[in-house]
Motif scaffolding. Structure first.
Motif, short mmCIF file in Angstrom:
data_model
loop_
_atom_site.label_atom_id
_atom_site.label_comp_id
_atom_site.label_asym_id
_atom_site.label_seq_id
_atom_site.Cartn_x
_atom_site.Cartn_y
_atom_site.Cartn_z
N ALA A 52 -2.24 1.18 3.37
CA ALA A 52 -3.30 2.01 2.91
C ALA A 52 -3.29 3.12 3.84
O ALA A 52 -2.62 3.45 4.98
CB ALA A 52 -4.69 1.58 3.06
N ASP A 53 -4.00 4.41 3.40
CA ASP A 53 -4.18 5.68 4.09
C ASP A 53 -4.78 5.62 5.33
O ASP A 53 -4.48 6.29 6.37
CB ASP A 53 -4.72 6.81 3.33
CG ASP A 53 -4.14 7.14 2.05
OD1 ASP A 53 -3.02 6.95 2.04
OD2 ASP A 53 -5.00 7.74 1.04
N ASP A 54 -5.73 4.67 5.65
CA ASP A 54 -6.52 4.65 6.88
C ASP A 54 -5.94 3.26 7.66
O ASP A 54 -6.68 2.82 8.62
CB ASP A 54 -7.89 4.42 6.71
CG ASP A 54 -8.23 3.34 5.71
OD1 ASP A 54 -7.32 2.62 5.03
OD2 ASP A 54 -9.72 3.07 5.52
N ASP A 55 -4.81 2.55 7.45
CA ASP A 55 -4.17 1.59 7.96
C ASP A 55 -3.17 1.80 8.45
O ASP A 55 -2.09 2.02 7.77
CB ASP A 55 -4.29 0.41 6.90
CG ASP A 55 -3.98 -0.90 7.61
OD1 ASP A 55 -3.36 -1.08 8.71
OD2 ASP A 55 -4.18 -1.90 6.89
N PRO A 56 -2.79 1.53 9.90
CA PRO A 56 -1.51 1.89 10.37
C PRO A 56 -0.34 1.11 9.94
O PRO A 56 0.88 1.15 10.16
CB PRO A 56 -1.51 2.07 11.84
CG PRO A 56 -2.82 1.25 11.85
CD PRO A 56 -3.75 1.27 10.82
N SER A 57 -0.47 -0.20 9.68
CA SER A 57 0.22 -1.20 9.22
C SER A 57 0.82 -1.10 7.83
O SER A 57 0.65 -0.07 7.21
CB SER A 57 -0.35 -2.65 9.44
OG SER A 57 -1.56 -2.74 8.06
N VAL A 58 2.17 -1.87 7.80
CA VAL A 58 2.73 -1.81 6.63
C VAL A 58 2.64 -3.00 5.74
O VAL A 58 2.18 -4.11 6.40
CB VAL A 58 4.31 -1.46 6.95
CG1 VAL A 58 4.46 -0.14 7.43
CG2 VAL A 58 4.84 -2.65 7.49
N ARG A 59 2.98 -2.98 4.60
CA ARG A 59 3.24 -4.38 3.68
C ARG A 59 4.45 -4.54 3.33
O ARG A 59 5.24 -3.80 2.83
CB ARG A 59 2.08 -3.93 2.45
CG ARG A 59 2.03 -5.25 1.71
CD ARG A 59 0.79 -5.30 0.87
NE ARG A 59 1.30 -4.37 -0.59
CZ ARG A 59 1.41 -4.76 -1.52
NH1 ARG A 59 1.49 -6.34 -1.83
NH2 ARG A 59 1.71 -3.92 -2.50
N GLN A 60 4.96 -5.73 3.56
CA GLN A 60 6.28 -6.24 3.19
C GLN A 60 6.14 -7.34 2.03
O GLN A 60 5.53 -8.26 2.20
CB GLN A 60 7.05 -7.07 4.36
CG GLN A 60 8.22 -7.23 4.13
CD GLN A 60 9.05 -7.72 5.25
OE1 GLN A 60 9.35 -7.22 6.07
NE2 GLN A 60 9.39 -9.21 5.21
#
Length: 206
Positions: A60-68
């Motif tokens: 997400a724009d405000d989330d520094p994580s990534v989704r795998q």
């Protein structure tokens, strides 16, 4: 050919010359590919490891994580088609449900076979660009010589061009174009495939 899970896989040769570079565009909305689930997320990478198709995207724009996301490839994933033909799909761009993949093939027959099989699992398959061994390039049907086509192929392709089907980004989806032309999706696919094939061979001078 080796076999895995009942599907024949093209053998990997250590020195396998590939003369054709193809950019292929298609829609993933009705496939099982994890690219179909990314929505508006920015795709960071796409990779096939053994039998699993992986996609890493921004969460997400405000989330520094990534989704795998990982999906075991089956007959409904376009990545399994590339694997079946011994081709490496390199993700070029993702725009909503529309994906552009670059891959390398040994000859035109391999390209035709790959495209034909892709059309069995995804909609809107079209050749965006093809570079041949002599440097000839097919890059835009909108500037091609349509006189090579039959009347029905010429009419279909002209209306597809006018509707923005070959624009980048695409202005009309495959299913919507079929409805506008009042033809079934298989009929539209066959007409566009035939027209693109004729223009491809002419523009490459082969």
């Amino acid at each position: 050919m080796s076999s895995q899970g009942g599907t024949e896989i093209a053998p990997a040769n250590r020195d396998d010359r590939r003369d054709l570079r193809a950019e292929i565009r298609f829609d993933v909305n009705r496939s099982d590919c994890p690219l179909a689930a990314t929505g508006d997320e920015d795709v960071l990478t796409h990779q096939i490891i053994e039998d699993v198709c992986y996609v890493v995207s921004d969460a997400a724009d405000d989330d520094p994580s990534v989704r795998q996301t990982g999906t075991v490839m089956d007959g409904c994933c376009p990545c399994s088609i590339f694997r079946h033909h011994g081709c490496v799909p390199v993700l070029t761009s993702v725009d909503g449900d529309t994906v552009v993949v670059t891959t390398y093939l040994s000859d035109r027959a391999s390209l035709r076979s790959l495209v034909d099989e892709l059309r069995t699992v995804v909609d809107g398959v079209s050749l965006r660009r093809l570079t041949g061994p002599t440097g000839g390039e097919f890059s835009d049907v909108r500037s091609a010589n349509l006189s090579l086509l039959s009347e029905i192929e010429r009419e279909t392709l002209t209306r597809a061009i006018e509707a923005g089907y070959y624009d980048d980004p695409r202005r009309i989806e495959f299913g919507t174009l079929a409805q506008r032309l009042d033809v079934s999706k298989p009929t539209l696919s066959q007409r566009l495939r035939s027209a693109e094939s004729k223009l491809l061979l002419d523009l490459l001078g082969e």
